[in-house]
Design a protein around this motif. Sequence first.
Motif, PDB file in Angstrom:
ATOM      1  N   ALA A  24       1.936  -4.235  -7.930  1.00  0.00           N
ATOM      2  CA  ALA A  24       0.595  -4.103  -8.369  1.00  0.00           C
ATOM      3  C   ALA A  24      -0.019  -3.095  -7.523  1.00  0.00           C
ATOM      4  O   ALA A  24      -1.053  -2.169  -7.926  1.00  0.00           O
ATOM      5  CB  ALA A  24      -0.230  -5.536  -8.297  1.00  0.00           C
ATOM      6  N   ARG A  25      -0.266  -2.909  -6.115  1.00  0.00           N
ATOM      7  CA  ARG A  25      -0.972  -2.009  -5.014  1.00  0.00           C
ATOM      8  C   ARG A  25      -0.266  -0.840  -5.442  1.00  0.00           C
ATOM      9  O   ARG A  25      -0.941   0.256  -5.298  1.00  0.00           O
ATOM     10  CB  ARG A  25      -0.517  -2.578  -3.851  1.00  0.00           C
ATOM     11  N   MET A  26       1.113  -0.692  -5.475  1.00  0.00           N
ATOM     12  CA  MET A  26       1.709   0.815  -5.589  1.00  0.00           C
ATOM     13  C   MET A  26       0.929   1.310  -6.740  1.00  0.00           C
ATOM     14  O   MET A  26       0.637   2.638  -7.130  1.00  0.00           O
ATOM     15  CB  MET A  26       3.221   0.602  -5.854  1.00  0.00           C
ATOM     16  N   VAL A  27       1.093   0.626  -8.113  1.00  0.00           N
ATOM     17  CA  VAL A  27       0.153   1.150  -9.311  1.00  0.00           C
ATOM     18  C   VAL A  27      -1.073   1.536  -9.005  1.00  0.00           C
ATOM     19  O   VAL A  27      -1.571   2.474  -9.380  1.00  0.00           O
ATOM     20  CB  VAL A  27       0.532   0.199 -10.517  1.00  0.00           C
ATOM     21  N   LEU A  28      -1.964   0.497  -8.370  1.00  0.00           N
ATOM     22  CA  LEU A  28      -3.314   0.822  -8.200  1.00  0.00           C
ATOM     23  C   LEU A  28      -3.402   2.011  -7.288  1.00  0.00           C
ATOM     24  O   LEU A  28      -4.276   2.970  -7.731  1.00  0.00           O
ATOM     25  CB  LEU A  28      -3.853  -0.537  -7.408  1.00  0.00           C
ATOM     26  N   TRP A  29      -2.772   2.047  -6.240  1.00  0.00           N
ATOM     27  CA  TRP A  29      -3.053   3.513  -5.340  1.00  0.00           C
ATOM     28  C   TRP A  29      -2.451   4.617  -5.904  1.00  0.00           C
ATOM     29  O   TRP A  29      -3.124   5.794  -5.641  1.00  0.00           O
ATOM     30  CB  TRP A  29      -2.351   2.998  -3.917  1.00  0.00           C
ATOM     31  N   ALA A  30      -1.534   4.532  -6.702  1.00  0.00           N
ATOM     32  CA  ALA A  30      -0.969   5.658  -7.512  1.00  0.00           C
ATOM     33  C   ALA A  30      -2.120   6.331  -8.425  1.00  0.00           C
ATOM     34  O   ALA A  30      -2.386   7.373  -8.677  1.00  0.00           O
ATOM     35  CB  ALA A  30       0.142   5.545  -8.271  1.00  0.00           C
TER      36      ALA A  30
END
Length: 368
Positions: free
Chosen positions: A133-139
């Motif tokens: 989820a954090r990877m998607v958010l920061w991307a």
Amino acid sequence: MDAVFLNNTVLTWLTALGVALGTMLALHLVKKVLVHRLGILAERTETRLDDVAVAALKATKRTVILVMGLYAGSTILALPPAADLFTTRAAIVTGLIQAAIWGNTALRAWLTDYYGTVDPARATSAAAVGFIARMVLWAVILLMILDNLGVNITTLVASLGIGGIAVALAVQNILGDLFASLSIVLDKPFVVGDFVIVDKFLGTVEYVGLKTTRLRSLGGEQLVFSNADLLKSRLQNMTRMSRRRVVFGFGVPYGTPTATLRAIPPLLTELVKAREQTTFDRAHFSGVGPAAYNFEVVYWVESPDYLVFMDIQQEIWLQLLDRLAELDVPLAFPTQTLHVHDARDLAAGGKDAAAAEKGPAPLPPLPA
């Protein structure tokens, strides 16, 4: 006050400074008031969403408040186009970064509350969900920042899409197990400690990982299942059983009097109802078998514990044997009747049948 400095009068500069300080103070007060009010509300409610909101608001950075205050003050000034563009982009980038921090903090607070931190298996799953989820958010935030800075992200997005497809094809089995793990974590068909039956295998769930789920079987060995294969299987979760349905039968031999047969179902009803943690369903003379008169009993054990079920069943069987002994009725055992015929009788019978088919023997010829 009418003196001009960098194309703005001193009064304009002071006004811009006042707006900047006022904006920073207002944002700081809004943060304090919201955190305080939501904190009081969170203590009165059972839902965790308000706690997540409080945690996110507490993550508001002072640097962000400072930048937003300076941007508000800069709108009063007559700045060159380049400087005005710089301040606008700086404010937007700062706002996007703060939004990412809010989302990251809220996500972490929700995962901590939802999955807990005591169980290592659940902590591992929570870490996996949080990482994705954090990877998607920061991307997404990074792409928005690059787009705001004037970078053409169309080619970048297309390249990421093609690369993502290639990577997905290369590791599709791993990704299948990963998403199956997320499905297990979110849908919770079972949790660590549940006793489950998967096809012909049964055991206690010991670990739910990113790729595999592990059971400890009754024999002591560890059973390892791929998460994707596990979700495709028919799974029975015995731990979530609230009550256990018991069906058992027995037979009494042929020749038992009808009056005795009529007395057996009430006897079974009495034996089952006398036990604690049981709910009687039915007891019947179910039919005539190859070697016995058959009876069937159905009742519920109001406990999922297998040992409780076995203790109750054992006591019912023992008392049933005692009561049948009092009625002088044994339990039937499988019997088979074998009819034996003498082969010579069969041969003689066959000759007689052949002669009967040919008709009477011809008379001898008369003498001349």
